[in-house]
Design a protein around this motif. Structure first.
Motif, PDB file in Angstrom:
ATOM      1  N   UNK A 141     -19.754  -9.949 -65.724  1.00 57.25           N
ATOM      2  CA  UNK A 141     -19.213  -9.357 -67.051  1.00 57.25           C
ATOM      3  C   UNK A 141     -18.286  -8.401 -66.360  1.00 57.25           C
ATOM      4  N   UNK A 142     -16.981  -8.292 -66.608  1.00 53.83           N
ATOM      5  CA  UNK A 142     -15.985  -7.455 -66.185  1.00 53.83           C
ATOM      6  C   UNK A 142     -15.623  -6.629 -67.597  1.00 53.83           C
ATOM      7  N   UNK A 143     -15.991  -5.417 -67.352  1.00 53.58           N
ATOM      8  CA  UNK A 143     -15.869  -4.349 -68.407  1.00 53.58           C
ATOM      9  C   UNK A 143     -15.228  -3.231 -67.956  1.00 53.58           C
ATOM     10  N   UNK A 144     -14.192  -2.594 -68.628  1.00 56.21           N
ATOM     11  CA  UNK A 144     -13.443  -1.557 -68.238  1.00 56.21           C
ATOM     12  C   UNK A 144     -14.128  -0.078 -69.248  1.00 56.21           C
ATOM     13  N   UNK A 145     -14.499  -0.415 -70.430  1.00 55.30           N
ATOM     14  CA  UNK A 145     -15.166   0.628 -71.275  1.00 55.30           C
ATOM     15  C   UNK A 145     -16.339   1.024 -70.715  1.00 55.30           C
ATOM     16  N   UNK A 146     -16.342   2.379 -70.290  1.00 53.13           N
ATOM     17  CA  UNK A 146     -17.538   3.015 -69.904  1.00 53.13           C
ATOM     18  C   UNK A 146     -18.736   3.015 -70.874  1.00 53.13           C
ATOM     19  N   UNK A 147     -18.437   3.202 -72.115  1.00 55.18           N
ATOM     20  CA  UNK A 147     -19.464   3.296 -73.187  1.00 55.18           C
ATOM     21  C   UNK A 147     -20.271   1.948 -73.303  1.00 55.18           C
TER      22      UNK A 147
END
Length: 390
Positions: free
Chosen positions: A114-120
């Motif tokens: 999983x490549x996620x850029x949203x820190x939330x």
């Protein structure tokens, strides 16, 4: 051309085109592309303008991101991505958001990165990663900022493909080998066309993710862009340079169509913010599989001259109603009629009536005749740096 400088050969033109077209395909301005060759332009200026592109996305009237929040849709996508009942190849999911699809994929036995850029969203994804025995790996990064144009140390969430593939444990394989990695994600509808161009550019040059082999993309894209990818010769408003290059470069398969209303957005007012389309229908997001062709680099087309091929196709389809013979005449080719006859292409054929394979055969014929070493081509390259508009 500068005084005292000889025109470059085919390889030199290819390098010039690569330097000129790459920033344009990524949404940067033509003046940046031309100025990139000047000694006085600093890399920091390029970084500033790329940052401005990101800011334009955030200020736009449409959401930057959409998510799968419906369990029914998640199961549908999982079934589209499932490859039989046996072990599944590794899948990179970018921008998973709340992880509804991620959990569904994991339940089906698929190994996921999983490549996620949203820190939330990272804490929940990390918690899910820790509860599993290596089936899920979570990485902080933005797929849409993969391999940015600037040099030097990357500032997260920008990510380098070499670092990403090393972290995933995916090694490079020969081009004709099996698919080494599958990627899934929802393409942001802001700058969607530019992102598709950038992926195609990387595909033809074997750069970025395609340096590791025939990486398979499974993308939700707008219906209007899907219609461009699958258009046939003669279809007004749809058959474009992007069409030709996508169909030559990839096997294109429609896996599923879903109304925009099925996706959650990050807009506070809950608006769907469906992008407008003047000429083509755009009522759905289309899940499209793009698998690079095994035989892409057979014959005269190679990664080293692929940029020249892209340029030729774009120049031909800049005026789709014009005749191919007129374009050849504009290139000062005295034997253009003979060339068309050998390729079994009618002399009165319009650009929009040629099939993608016709453009490939034309390019290979020009390569074999060494025409791309002439000064007329170099002059058109310089002119296109100033005028090209993707």
């Amino acid at each position: 051309m500068l005084a005292g400088q000889a025109p470059p050969g085919a390889a030199g033109c290819g390098r010039l085109l690569a330097a000129a077209l790459r920033p344009l395909l990524c949404g940067l301005s033509p003046c940046w592309a031309a100025g990139r060759q000047c000694r006085g332009l600093r890399v920091a200026e390029a970084a500033t303008e790329e940052a401005q592109v990101v800011q334009r996305e955030k200020r736009g009237g449409v959401p930057v991101r959409r998510y799968i929040a419906c369990p029914r849709l998640a199961r549908t996508v999982q079934q589209c991505l499932q490859r039989g009942a046996g072990p599944q190849p590794l899948l990179l999911e970018f921008a998973p958001g709340p992880g509804i699809l991620t959990q569904t994929l994991l339940n089906a036995g698929i190994r996921v990165v999983a490549l996620e850029s949203n820190l939330a969203y990272l804490p929940n994804l990390k918690s899910l990663e820790n509860s599993l025995d290596g089936q899920l790996k979570v990485i902080y990064g933005d797929f849409c900022r993969l391999d940015p144009l600037v040099t030097g140390t990357l500032k997260p969430p920008a990510v380098c493909s070499d670092t990403l593939f090393e972290t995933m444990g995916v090694a490079a394989v020969p081009w004709r080998a099996d698919v080494p990695l599958r990627i899934f994600g929802i393409m942001p509808d802001t700058l969607e066309r530019n992102r598709l161009w950038r992926l195609l550019f990387s595909l033809y040059e074997c750069n970025s993710i395609y340096k590791y082999g025939r990486v398979e993309l499974n993308l939700f894209i707008s219906e209007k862009e899907y219609m461009v990818l699958r258009a046939k010769p003669g279809e007004a408003w749809a058959y474009q340079a992007l069409t030709v290059l996508a169909q030559i470069g990839c096997e294109i398969e429609l896996l599923h169509k879903e109304p925009w209303s099925s996706f959650a957005t990050d807009l506070k007012n809950g608006s769907l913010a469906i992008p407008k389309s003047k000429w083509l229908p755009n009522d759905h997001l289309c899940l499209v599989r793009l698998t690079p062709q095994q035989n892409l680099f057979t014959g005269g087309l190679k990664p080293t001259n692929a940029t020249t091929f892209i340029f030729m196709v774009k120049q031909c389809l800049a005026k789709p109603r014009s005749r191919l013979s007129d374009r050849l005449n504009s290139w000062s080719l005295d034997n253009g009629g003979k060339l068309l006859k050998a390729l079994e292409i009618p002399e009165n054929a319009a650009m929009r009536d040629l099939y993608p394979e016709d453009y490939r055969r034309l390019f290979e014929a020009l390569q074999n005749s060494s025409m791309f070493t002439e000064t007329w081509f170099y002059d058109e390259v310089l002119e296109s740096v100033r005028t090209i508009n993707l």
